[in-house]
Design an enzyme around this catalytic site. Structure first.
Site, PDB file in Angstrom:
ATOM      1  N   HIS A   1       3.937  -5.368  -7.935  1.00 49.75           N
ATOM      2  CA  HIS A   1       2.512  -5.696  -7.928  1.00 49.75           C
ATOM      3  C   HIS A   1       2.269  -7.200  -7.852  1.00 49.75           C
ATOM      4  CE1 HIS A   1       2.570  -5.383 -12.658  1.00 49.75           C
ATOM      5  NE2 HIS A   1       3.411  -6.279 -12.195  1.00 49.75           N
ATOM      6  N   ASN A   2       1.235  -7.527  -7.075  1.00 49.31           N
ATOM      7  CA  ASN A   2       0.764  -8.907  -6.917  1.00 49.31           C
ATOM      8  C   ASN A   2       1.719  -9.817  -6.159  1.00 49.31           C
ATOM      9  OD1 ASN A   2      -0.356  -8.084 -10.002  1.00 49.31           O
ATOM     10  ND2 ASN A   2      -1.871  -8.835  -8.535  1.00 49.31           N
TER      11      ASN A   2
END
Length: 341
Positions: free
Chosen positions: A239-240
């Protein structure tokens, strides 16, 4: 395409034709396996002696290698790049789907552009938007409010979660999952408390993603994949993560969360990259690299010990395990020698 005249192929490739332009070319093969009716290429002059035995009807090569060629030829500056473009012209790979299969489940609220194809048993949920010429393979799932741009193709059994954005002319291979939850948890006295992942994944134009790769949605901000990025099979992108334009990621790479990779980077296969840091533009990490700290200067970076015979590796490992003791002994000797002087 069943076949093409060599002269027509030369024109489309902007190549200089030598020989009979009426030769029919029906496929591409390596120099060792090519047969009449096929075309091959020579991208490394070290192998020019193999031209004497080539059975292909034509060869793509450079001006410097032309005099060794006994067949028709297409002369170009970069044979390997020309091979890639030639393969596109002669590609016989079928589309992931044609038309809309009766067994596809399409929510009435989905918006389909012109000439969209959806394969058998695919599921298109509500408020999805598919651009013109999008192809969704059999068994795919496209979640609510997802946007897929013009000309993008999904092979069979791709899973796209809700609210994902995929740009134009992308290609996603089978088994890939985009938008699953990132690995976000808080610890409450030994118990893991799940943190809902509220971001999404935004993928640019002309992105290609290999089979069985996973790209997690962001926790709060978004996971971002830039234009022209190519990602191989079985990669994990947490994520991210942000990947800059035209970066290439080879198979089996693992990227931890909140990593930022610049543009025009190349990440070698099976590399592991720590999160919450940045890698600048134009960095190459060779295969099985372990990147634990930020990289701020362009260049080629490597880590790990190349394969050795087992006996040699055991000695190397023993030395590594004892390096701290060896360092202490060396410092003691240096101190003693310093006093003696």
């Amino acid at each position: 395409m069943s076949s093409i005249r060599l002269a027509d192929l030369a024109q489309q490739l902007d190549a200089e034709l030598h020989g009979d332009g009426d030769i029919a070319i029906s496929g591409i093969a390596s120099m060792q396996s090519a047969t009449p009716g096929q075309i091959t290429f020579l991208s490394n002059s070290r192998y020019r002696e193999q031209l004497a035995n080539v059975q292909a009807s034509a060869v793509v090569l450079t001006e410097a290698d032309l005099e060794w060629c006994k067949t028709a030829a297409l002369v170009v500056k970069n044979p390997y790049l020309t091979y890639a473009r030639m393969a596109q012209l002669l590609d016989t790979t079928p589309q992931p789907a044609q038309n809309i299969a009766p067994s596809a489940v399409i929510d009435p609220g989905a918006k389909l552009g012109n000439n969209v194809s959806i394969g058998a048993n695919a599921v298109i949920e509500s408020d999805v938007e598919l651009g013109d010429d999008v192809v969704i393979g059999a068994g795919c799932f496209v979640g609510k409010r997802t946007r897929i741009g013009r000309g993008s193709r999904l092979w069979a059994n791709v899973t796209i979660y809700h609210e994902i954005q995929i740009g134009q002319d992308c290609l996603i291979q089978s088994g890939t999952v985009i938008g699953a939850d990132g690995f976000g948890y808080a610890n409450d006295r030994g118990n893991w408390v799940k943190i809902p992942q509220l971001g999404t994944v935004i993928i640019g134009d002309r992105v290609e993603i290999g089979a069985c790769t996973t790209i997690d949605r962001g926790a709060l901000d978004n996971t971002l994949i830039g234009n022209g990025v190519i990602i191989d099979n079985q990669c994990q992108i947490a994520h991210n993560v942000v990947i800059g334009d035209n970066t290439a990621v080879a198979g089996g790479v693992i990227m931890a969360g909140s990593l930022k990779i610049g543009r025009y980077c190349m990440i070698g296969g099976a590399s592991v990259i720590n999160g919450h840091m940045e890698i600048c533009d134009k960095v190459t990490v060779t295969g099985m690299g372990m990147v634990m700290r930020p990289i701020t200067e362009p260049g080629v970076y490597s880590s790990g010990i190349p394969l050795q015979p087992n006996k040699t590796w055991r000695k190397t490992a023993a030395l590594v395990m004892n390096i701290d003791d060896m360092s202490k002994r060396l410092k003691a000797i240096e101190r003693k020698l310093g006093k003696d002087e």
